[in-house]
Design an enzyme around this catalytic site. Structure first.
Site, PDB file in Angstrom:
ATOM      1  N   HIS A   2       0.854  -1.190   0.000  1.00  0.00           N
ATOM      2  CA  HIS A   2       0.000   0.000   0.000  1.00  0.00           C
ATOM      3  C   HIS A   2       0.890   1.241   0.000  1.00  0.00           C
ATOM      4  O   HIS A   2       1.582   1.517   0.977  1.00  0.00           O
ATOM      5  CB  HIS A   2      -0.888  -0.014   1.253  1.00  0.00           C
ATOM      6  CG  HIS A   2      -1.791   1.187   1.359  1.00  0.00           C
ATOM      7  ND1 HIS A   2      -2.284   1.623   2.567  1.00  0.00           N
ATOM      8  CD2 HIS A   2      -2.280   2.031   0.425  1.00  0.00           C
ATOM      9  CE1 HIS A   2      -3.044   2.693   2.371  1.00  0.00           C
ATOM     10  NE2 HIS A   2      -3.050   2.956   1.074  1.00  0.00           N
ATOM     11  N   SER A  43      -6.105  -2.139   8.840  1.00  0.00           N
ATOM     12  CA  SER A  43      -4.964  -1.550   9.536  1.00  0.00           C
ATOM     13  C   SER A  43      -4.219  -2.679  10.238  1.00  0.00           C
ATOM     14  O   SER A  43      -4.621  -3.837  10.170  1.00  0.00           O
ATOM     15  CB  SER A  43      -5.434  -0.506  10.550  1.00  0.00           C
ATOM     16  OG  SER A  43      -6.279  -1.105  11.510  1.00  0.00           O
ATOM     17  N   HIS A  74     -12.333   1.485  -0.026  1.00  0.00           N
ATOM     18  CA  HIS A  74     -10.912   1.186  -0.237  1.00  0.00           C
ATOM     19  C   HIS A  74     -10.202   0.724   1.019  1.00  0.00           C
ATOM     20  O   HIS A  74      -9.069   0.250   0.950  1.00  0.00           O
ATOM     21  CB  HIS A  74     -10.186   2.402  -0.797  1.00  0.00           C
ATOM     22  CG  HIS A  74      -9.752   3.404   0.254  1.00  0.00           C
ATOM     23  ND1 HIS A  74     -10.625   3.987   1.137  1.00  0.00           N
ATOM     24  CD2 HIS A  74      -8.524   3.896   0.547  1.00  0.00           C
ATOM     25  CE1 HIS A  74      -9.953   4.809   1.925  1.00  0.00           C
ATOM     26  NE2 HIS A  74      -8.680   4.780   1.596  1.00  0.00           N
TER      27      HIS A  74
END
Length: 475
Positions: free
Chosen positions: A235, A376, A398
């Site tokens: 990411h 996360s 997203h």
């Protein structure tokens, strides 16, 4: 957010009714009641402002993971028609242009990796530059960087970073057309010269994951996923170059809005007509930023493969898909029975084309585009597939979306303690910044399970697999 001010259209779709004398387009908010309640009021204020911009087609929308951002809310989607005075807004793209996720599938399973997980995490941490100001081994001059901005991931593959086969599984086949490097400032280029092949900071990461659950067997088979399989998610975005492009164009776009008589309810929505010279300049620079991010993730893919082979010599990592979630792209969409060419802003939202879309790789065409909802640290992520009939201009959530600001997170958690707690759960974290770890604490984000479920129930994308984290290199 107070639900009393909203009208519920469907179980996972809401609208904000017009007030007397109010002039704007429709507002649609996707998500469950608990998710909307968890959103701050600023989300509603920002999407209301978006709904007043000229040339908007359909509704201004928020995804189930929406939260407050700069200009547009993060998780905001809006489409504009250039032929009807539609605008382009840097606040609708985001400063980290083309921030997104590259997902890699491996031929390894969790039993292969677990005995050497700590070694793998250490080697990835040593190889992948992550954190504020971190630079990589690759140093580019202005001419070389211009080639990156024109060529994207294709340039990276030509330089030996990865394989031609990777390009088929990247949006735009790894290179978006219309990039104009000359529209990117020298300062932006200077900031990027040492940052190719780096993760950056904030919520960016490289995560080793395991396929924990399969929801859709047919789509999972098409995507090459099976339970127990090791997956890697990368990411990151366009680093300093993308941020500088956003900064550079804010003043120009604000002046253009004033010159063209566009009322800005919020100066953070600085914009210009798509057909104006300023609008075209920004689009050329933005497309260059998109290509920068695609090249960046391609280089990181190459570095990740090399590192895996050091620890697991027989490992093979294939690109599952690469999706961006901070862009404005020209796309054809059917509106009121007519095909129209639109500029679709997705700010913290992922494109999610459904089955049989012509741009999809043949391998995925029958099931739809892979969509990645990143979690996360410690919370897991989801792979989904684009759904037919997506009414949000083929857009999807997203990520989990922040529930607390970074300042609030710092007041509640400490980095070293979080790393210790996650290690006890079998999740290894590697980071140079304890502050950064605390800011990205799992509890600072919405429940990713609820976001993925709401995304599916709202008809945006359907769940295919849940990915459980094993190790994370954190910016």
């Amino acid at each position: 957010m107070d639900l009393q001010q909203l009208h519920q259209i469907q179980p996972y779709l809401w609208t904000l009714p017009l007030k007397p004398g109010e002039s704007r387009k429709e507002i649609l908010l996707y998500g469950s009641a608990p998710l909307l309640v968890s959103m701050d009021d600023k989300v509603l204020e920002q999407i209301t402002n978006v709904a007043s911009l000229p040339g908007l087609v359909g509704a201004a929308m928020t995804m189930p993971d929406a939260h407050w951002g700069y200009g547009f809310p993060i998780g905001g989607v809006a489409a504009f028609d250039a032929e009807q005075g539609g605008i382009i807004s840097a606040g609708g793209v985001g400063f980290d242009i083309s921030c997104g996720i590259r997902c890699l599938r491996s031929n390894l399973n969790v039993q292969d990796v677990t005995p050497r997980l700590s070694t793998l995490a250490d080697r990835l941490f040593q190889t992948i530059p992550a954190g504020v100001g971190e630079e990589g081994a690759l140093k580019l001059d202005t001419k070389q960087l211009d080639q990156v901005l024109l060529g994207g991931a294709r340039w990276a593959v030509q330089q030996g970073y990865g394989r031609e086969a990777d390009l088929e599984y990247i949006e735009e086949q790894g290179c978006v057309a219309g990039a104009v490097p000359a529209n990117v400032s020298e300062l932006a280029k200077k900031r990027q010269r040492g940052e190719m092949g780096t993760l950056g900071s904030g919520n960016h990461y490289l995560e080793v994951q395991v396929v924990d659950r399969i929801f859709d067997a047919a789509a999972a088979q098409a995507f090459g996923l099976q339970e127990g399989q090791i997956i890697i998610s990368i990411h990151c975005g366009s680093r300093g170059l993308g941020h500088q492009i956003g900064t550079d164009y804010l003043v120009m776009l604000a002046k253009a809005a004033s010159r063209c008589g566009i009322h800005l309810p919020d100066r953070e929505l600085a914009c210009a007509p798509i057909k104006s010279s300023e609008g075209q300049q920004y689009i050329g620079a933005m497309n260059a930023g998109i290509n920068c991010a695609l090249a960046n993730r391609q280089i990181l893919t190459h570095l990740t493969r090399e590192t895996f082979r050091e620890v697991f010599p027989d490992s093979e990592l294939e690109t599952l898909f690469d999706v961006s979630h901070n862009t404005c792209k020209i796309e054809k969409h059917e509106v009121d029975g007519q095909s129209r060419l639109l500029h679709v802003h997705r700010k913290g939202a992922t494109r999610a084309f459904g089955p049989e879309h012509a741009t999809l790789p043949k391998r995925y065409r029958a099931v739809g585009q892979p969509v990645i909802i990143g979690g996360s640290m410690g919370t897991g992520s989801y792979v989904l597939a684009g759904s037919s009939g997506n009414a949000a201009f083929a857009s999807s959530s997203h990520g989990a979306g922040r529930a607390l600001s970074r300042h609030q997170a710092l007041s509640r958690w400490h980095g070293k303690q979080l790393i210790s707690e996650l290690a006890q759960q079998g999740i290894l974290i590697r980071s140079r910044s304890m502050r950064g770890v605390a800011e990205e604490a799992p509890g600072a984000y919405k429940d990713v399970d609820l976001v993925a479920e709401a995304t599916e129930q709202a008809g945006l994308a359907r769940r295919v697999a849940f990915l459980r984290p094993k190790a994370c290199v954190k910016g």
